[in-house]
Design a protein around this motif. Structure first.
Motif, PDB file in Angstrom:
ATOM      1  N   ARG A  38      -8.036   5.060  -5.761  1.00  0.00           N
ATOM      2  CA  ARG A  38      -9.343   4.646  -5.565  1.00  0.00           C
ATOM      3  C   ARG A  38      -9.189   3.253  -5.099  1.00  0.00           C
ATOM      4  O   ARG A  38      -9.847   2.778  -4.107  1.00  0.00           O
ATOM      5  N   SER A  39      -8.395   2.302  -5.763  1.00  0.00           N
ATOM      6  CA  SER A  39      -8.097   0.933  -5.210  1.00  0.00           C
ATOM      7  C   SER A  39      -7.710   0.808  -3.601  1.00  0.00           C
ATOM      8  O   SER A  39      -8.008   0.139  -3.100  1.00  0.00           O
ATOM      9  N   LEU A  40      -6.787   1.620  -3.468  1.00  0.00           N
ATOM     10  CA  LEU A  40      -6.201   1.950  -2.249  1.00  0.00           C
ATOM     11  C   LEU A  40      -7.335   1.976  -1.095  1.00  0.00           C
ATOM     12  O   LEU A  40      -7.278   1.691  -0.064  1.00  0.00           O
ATOM     13  N   THR A  41      -8.015   3.373  -1.478  1.00  0.00           N
ATOM     14  CA  THR A  41      -9.016   3.576  -0.558  1.00  0.00           C
ATOM     15  C   THR A  41     -10.165   2.708  -0.295  1.00  0.00           C
ATOM     16  O   THR A  41     -10.693   2.670   0.807  1.00  0.00           O
ATOM     17  N   GLU A  42     -10.332   1.814  -1.175  1.00  0.00           N
ATOM     18  CA  GLU A  42     -11.306   0.760  -1.000  1.00  0.00           C
ATOM     19  C   GLU A  42     -10.970  -0.167  -0.051  1.00  0.00           C
ATOM     20  O   GLU A  42     -11.610  -0.900   0.843  1.00  0.00           O
ATOM     21  N   GLN A  43      -9.598  -0.291  -0.009  1.00  0.00           N
ATOM     22  CA  GLN A  43      -8.913  -1.247   1.047  1.00  0.00           C
ATOM     23  C   GLN A  43      -8.803  -0.881   2.352  1.00  0.00           C
ATOM     24  O   GLN A  43      -8.979  -1.331   3.380  1.00  0.00           O
ATOM     25  N   SER A  56      -9.812   3.143   3.757  1.00  0.00           N
ATOM     26  CA  SER A  56     -10.322   4.517   3.728  1.00  0.00           C
ATOM     27  C   SER A  56      -9.689   5.428   4.419  1.00  0.00           C
ATOM     28  O   SER A  56      -9.471   6.559   4.286  1.00  0.00           O
ATOM     29  N   ASP A  57      -9.655   5.146   5.860  1.00  0.00           N
ATOM     30  CA  ASP A  57      -9.175   5.901   6.792  1.00  0.00           C
ATOM     31  C   ASP A  57      -7.697   6.432   6.351  1.00  0.00           C
ATOM     32  O   ASP A  57      -7.378   7.587   6.489  1.00  0.00           O
ATOM     33  N   GLY A  58      -6.921   5.616   5.813  1.00  0.00           N
ATOM     34  CA  GLY A  58      -5.541   5.684   5.452  1.00  0.00           C
ATOM     35  C   GLY A  58      -5.254   6.394   4.093  1.00  0.00           C
ATOM     36  O   GLY A  58      -4.340   7.431   3.933  1.00  0.00           O
ATOM     37  N   TYR A  59      -6.255   6.275   3.214  1.00  0.00           N
ATOM     38  CA  TYR A  59      -5.782   7.109   2.022  1.00  0.00           C
ATOM     39  C   TYR A  59      -6.960   7.788   1.366  1.00  0.00           C
ATOM     40  O   TYR A  59      -6.795   8.515   0.150  1.00  0.00           O
ATOM     41  N   LEU A  60      -8.006   8.085   1.898  1.00  0.00           N
ATOM     42  CA  LEU A  60      -9.244   9.121   1.424  1.00  0.00           C
ATOM     43  C   LEU A  60      -8.602  10.620   1.343  1.00  0.00           C
ATOM     44  O   LEU A  60      -9.051  10.969   0.181  1.00  0.00           O
ATOM     45  N   SER A  61      -7.758  11.040   2.265  1.00  0.00           N
ATOM     46  CA  SER A  61      -7.228  12.300   1.919  1.00  0.00           C
ATOM     47  C   SER A  61      -6.260  12.466   0.514  1.00  0.00           C
ATOM     48  O   SER A  61      -6.394  13.373  -0.197  1.00  0.00           O
ATOM     49  N   ALA A 119     -14.112  15.762  -4.451  1.00  0.00           N
ATOM     50  CA  ALA A 119     -12.945  16.082  -3.614  1.00  0.00           C
ATOM     51  C   ALA A 119     -13.588  17.161  -2.449  1.00  0.00           C
ATOM     52  O   ALA A 119     -13.038  16.889  -1.466  1.00  0.00           O
ATOM     53  N   THR A 120     -14.485  17.919  -2.914  1.00  0.00           N
ATOM     54  CA  THR A 120     -14.943  18.790  -1.803  1.00  0.00           C
ATOM     55  C   THR A 120     -15.694  18.232  -0.760  1.00  0.00           C
ATOM     56  O   THR A 120     -15.412  18.560   0.468  1.00  0.00           O
ATOM     57  N   SER A 121     -16.536  17.261  -1.163  1.00  0.00           N
ATOM     58  CA  SER A 121     -17.079  16.688  -0.212  1.00  0.00           C
ATOM     59  C   SER A 121     -16.217  15.597   0.711  1.00  0.00           C
ATOM     60  O   SER A 121     -16.569  15.588   1.767  1.00  0.00           O
ATOM     61  N   ILE A 122     -15.207  15.071   0.183  1.00  0.00           N
ATOM     62  CA  ILE A 122     -14.479  14.182   1.194  1.00  0.00           C
ATOM     63  C   ILE A 122     -13.690  15.367   2.024  1.00  0.00           C
ATOM     64  O   ILE A 122     -13.638  14.925   3.317  1.00  0.00           O
ATOM     65  N   GLY A 127       0.793  -1.101  -0.120  1.00  0.00           N
ATOM     66  CA  GLY A 127      -0.038   0.016   0.071  1.00  0.00           C
ATOM     67  C   GLY A 127       0.683   1.294   0.161  1.00  0.00           C
ATOM     68  O   GLY A 127       0.564   2.212  -0.660  1.00  0.00           O
ATOM     69  N   GLY A 128       1.866   1.090   0.700  1.00  0.00           N
ATOM     70  CA  GLY A 128       2.610   2.546   0.780  1.00  0.00           C
ATOM     71  C   GLY A 128       3.344   2.627  -0.405  1.00  0.00           C
ATOM     72  O   GLY A 128       3.375   3.884  -0.925  1.00  0.00           O
ATOM     73  N   SER A 129       3.922   1.870  -1.190  1.00  0.00           N
ATOM     74  CA  SER A 129       4.484   1.977  -2.414  1.00  0.00           C
ATOM     75  C   SER A 129       3.528   2.562  -3.555  1.00  0.00           C
ATOM     76  O   SER A 129       3.960   3.203  -4.196  1.00  0.00           O
ATOM     77  N   ARG A 130       2.401   1.832  -3.578  1.00  0.00           N
ATOM     78  CA  ARG A 130       1.365   2.330  -4.520  1.00  0.00           C
ATOM     79  C   ARG A 130       0.877   3.746  -4.281  1.00  0.00           C
ATOM     80  O   ARG A 130       0.770   4.254  -5.091  1.00  0.00           O
ATOM     81  N   ALA A 131       0.831   4.071  -3.165  1.00  0.00           N
ATOM     82  CA  ALA A 131       0.470   5.423  -2.602  1.00  0.00           C
ATOM     83  C   ALA A 131       1.546   6.474  -3.244  1.00  0.00           C
ATOM     84  O   ALA A 131       1.308   7.320  -3.457  1.00  0.00           O
ATOM     85  N   ALA A 132       2.721   6.063  -2.771  1.00  0.00           N
ATOM     86  CA  ALA A 132       3.974   6.863  -3.212  1.00  0.00           C
ATOM     87  C   ALA A 132       3.840   7.067  -4.812  1.00  0.00           C
ATOM     88  O   ALA A 132       3.999   8.009  -5.310  1.00  0.00           O
TER      89      ALA A 132
END
Length: 551
Positions: free
Chosen positions: A195-200, A202-207, A236-239, A157-162
């Motif tokens: 989106r894929s990361l957020t589905e797994q 949400s708290d970690g990647y929503l921002s 984006a604004t809703s999030i 997850g960290g590498s995909r987010a990077a």
């Protein structure tokens, strides 16, 4: 360490800049007969010392007497001490007159397959969001980081987010050098990853998803995909609204920036969204103003950009005095910022002057509008000569407005000259990126046709009006909701030009029939409605925005 004598505390300081010291440094850089004393100094320099060393060496290398050898030596020095000197190069590149050796070093590092990915990522993260000087370096470093992260094939997850974050930065950099299609492709891929990361988680990647959606919205707007742009920034604004509830200190500024973008996309999409757009811009101004009172350095630029958007929307609503007040405040802020960091903010100052001129002209303050436009055009010309990719379109927008102001003041020759130059620029831009600039070309031709008719040049006016109508036909086929009313106005203008020709053109009945069919298709709207559609479109062309606001 100090390359300038007399820098110790309590010692009389030497002249700064010291031309004699710079001349000596230049001679050392090109002398092949002995080891250069600069090289060992570079290996032990701290952050401040590295900046000082590079400043002196870059100034020395810019002297014609030492070219090209001093610059080549400096580039190699940066590469040999990359961990120490290249971060300093990023920090000072926008502050020296001729940073070419530093930019060459960054480019060569980015193209080096053996370059350390951690250093590349660090340098990419250090780049200022708004920059002319480092724009191409941002693309080179972004491409290098993305290529290496993809090659690593790390599915954690960290590498995909990077990877997604590096692609977001790359997308913004590509947009800044006039590559909108490539920018959109990078942002689209980043969205899919996030989106894929957020589905797994949400708290970690929503921002992170919200940040990428905000950038994606701006890029969609640049290529004319307004509905999709509005959808992206609305999400984006809703999030960000959700995140502000949990952590206002971290996300309040990002919410304000998203509201700024939301206001722009609503304004660009349709007149029916004007009240919602003004509400979003007003909320962004309020948040940024409150934040700027507590931390001016972090929030003042956001306040200025939001004031610009609010000014344009107030102008749309006919509230000209309020529009001028907001635009004037924005110009004052950007003027201060441009004095401090010209590389980052001089272009945005010119954009704000351009927008303020539109408001002043609408309020009948023609001399003031002309003065603001002259300043804006002067800045854009200077920047376009140095960094054409991002500044040539802005120059065209200012020239477009300048033509209108000259015409209002009864200076038809000057108006025609500015209009012809705007058309020429938009024609070149539309040939390269039709998805972005074809509508601008059509609108500028429309205005040119009107000016030519007023100057009693009917045949040239017909040629311009015909081309404008042809362009809007193509655009209306692709996006009827947005361009069909504008096509009707273009056809109305063409019909006027044709009726005024001597002898009257036999094309008049065909154009009138096409216009009537469009009117029926749109539900019988009257000519005043067509003119309002055109006014909205031309106002959008006349108005430019700073941004995108950093998220």
């Amino acid at each position: 360490m100090s390359l300038y004598p007399g820098q110790s505390r309590g010692v009389f300081g030497g002249l700064v800049p010291d031309r004699i010291a710079e001349h000596l440094v230049g001679a050392l850089l090109i002398d092949p007969t002995r080891p250069c004393v600069i090289d060992p100094l570079a290996t032990t320099a701290g952050d401040a010392e590295a900046e000082h060393l590079l400043t002196v060496c870059t100034r020395a290398a810019s002297h014609p007497h030492f070219a090209p050898g001093a610059g080549q030596h400096l580039t190699q020095l940066c590469l040999s001490n990359a961990d120490t000197l290249l971060p300093a190069a990023v920090r000072i590149a926008t502050q020296v007159e001729l940073p070419t050796p530093l930019l060459d070093a960054l480019e060569r590092l980015a193209n080096d397959p053996q370059a350390d990915v951690d250093l590349l990522t660090k340098l990419q993260g250090m780049l200022p969001t708004e920059t002319q000087v480092l724009a191409h370096s941002a693309v080179a470093l972004g491409n290098a980081v993305v290529a290496r992260l993809k090659a690593a094939n790390d599915e954690s997850g960290g590498s995909r987010a990077a990877l997604a974050e590096s692609m977001r930065k790359l997308a913004i950099a590509l947009s800044g050098v006039g590559q909108p299609s490539q920018a959109l492709a990078a942002a689209t891929e980043a969205i899919e990853i996030q989106r894929s990361l957020t589905e797994q988680d949400s708290d970690g990647y929503l921002s992170n998803l919200a940040r990428i959606l905000a950038a994606y919205s701006v890029l969609l707007g640049e290529v004319g995909r307004r509905s999709e742009a509005l959808d992206a920034v609305t999400e984006a604004t809703s999030i960000f609204r959700q995140l502000v509830i949990k952590d206002p200190g971290t996300y309040q500024g990002r919410l304000a920036a998203s509201l700024y973008n939301l206001a722009i996309q609503r304004r660009e999409l349709a007149q029916v969204q004007q009240q919602e757009a003004l509400a979003a811009a007003t909320e962004a101004v309020d948040i940024f103003r409150q934040a700027a009172e507590q931390d001016p350095q972090a929030s003042i630029r956001g306040l200025a950009s939001s004031l610009t958007a609010r000014s344009a929307l107030l102008g749309d609503a006919g509230r000209q005095d309020e529009a001028i007040d907001a635009g004037t405040e924005s110009v004052e802020i950007y003027r201060q910022l441009a004095e401090q960091r010209p590389d980052a903010y001089r272009a945005e100052l010119a954009q704000c002057l351009n927008n303020l001129a539109v408001m002043l002209g609408a309020a009948g303050q023609r001399d003031e509008a002309l003065a603001a436009l002259h300043e804006a055009v002067g800045i854009h010309r200077d920047l376009a000569a140095r960094h054409p990719n991002d500044n040539v379109p802005r120059l065209a927008s200012s020239l477009y407005n300048l033509a209108s102001r000259f015409n209002d003041l009864g200076q038809p020759d000057d108006a025609l000259g500015a209009a012809h130059e705007a058309v020429a620029i938009y024609r070149q831009l539309a040939a390269q990126h039709p998805e972005v600039y074809l509508g601008n070309l059509g609108a500028s031709l429309h205005n040119l046709a009107i000016l030519l008719r007023e100057m009693r040049l009917p045949q040239k006016a017909i040629i311009a009006a015909t081309e404008s109508a042809d362009i809007h036909r193509r655009l209306a086929e692709q996006d009827p909701a947005r361009f069909l009313p504008i096509l009707a106005v273009a056809l109305n203008n063409l019909a006027i030009q044709l009726r005024g020709s001597e002898p009257q053109s036999d094309e008049v009945p065909a154009v009138a029939t096409e216009l009537a069919e469009i009117q029926a298709r749109l539900g019988g709207e009257d000519p005043d409605t067509f003119l309002r559609h055109l006014a909205s479109f031309l106002q959008g062309l006349a108005t430019s925005y700073a941004g995108p606001e950093t998220l």
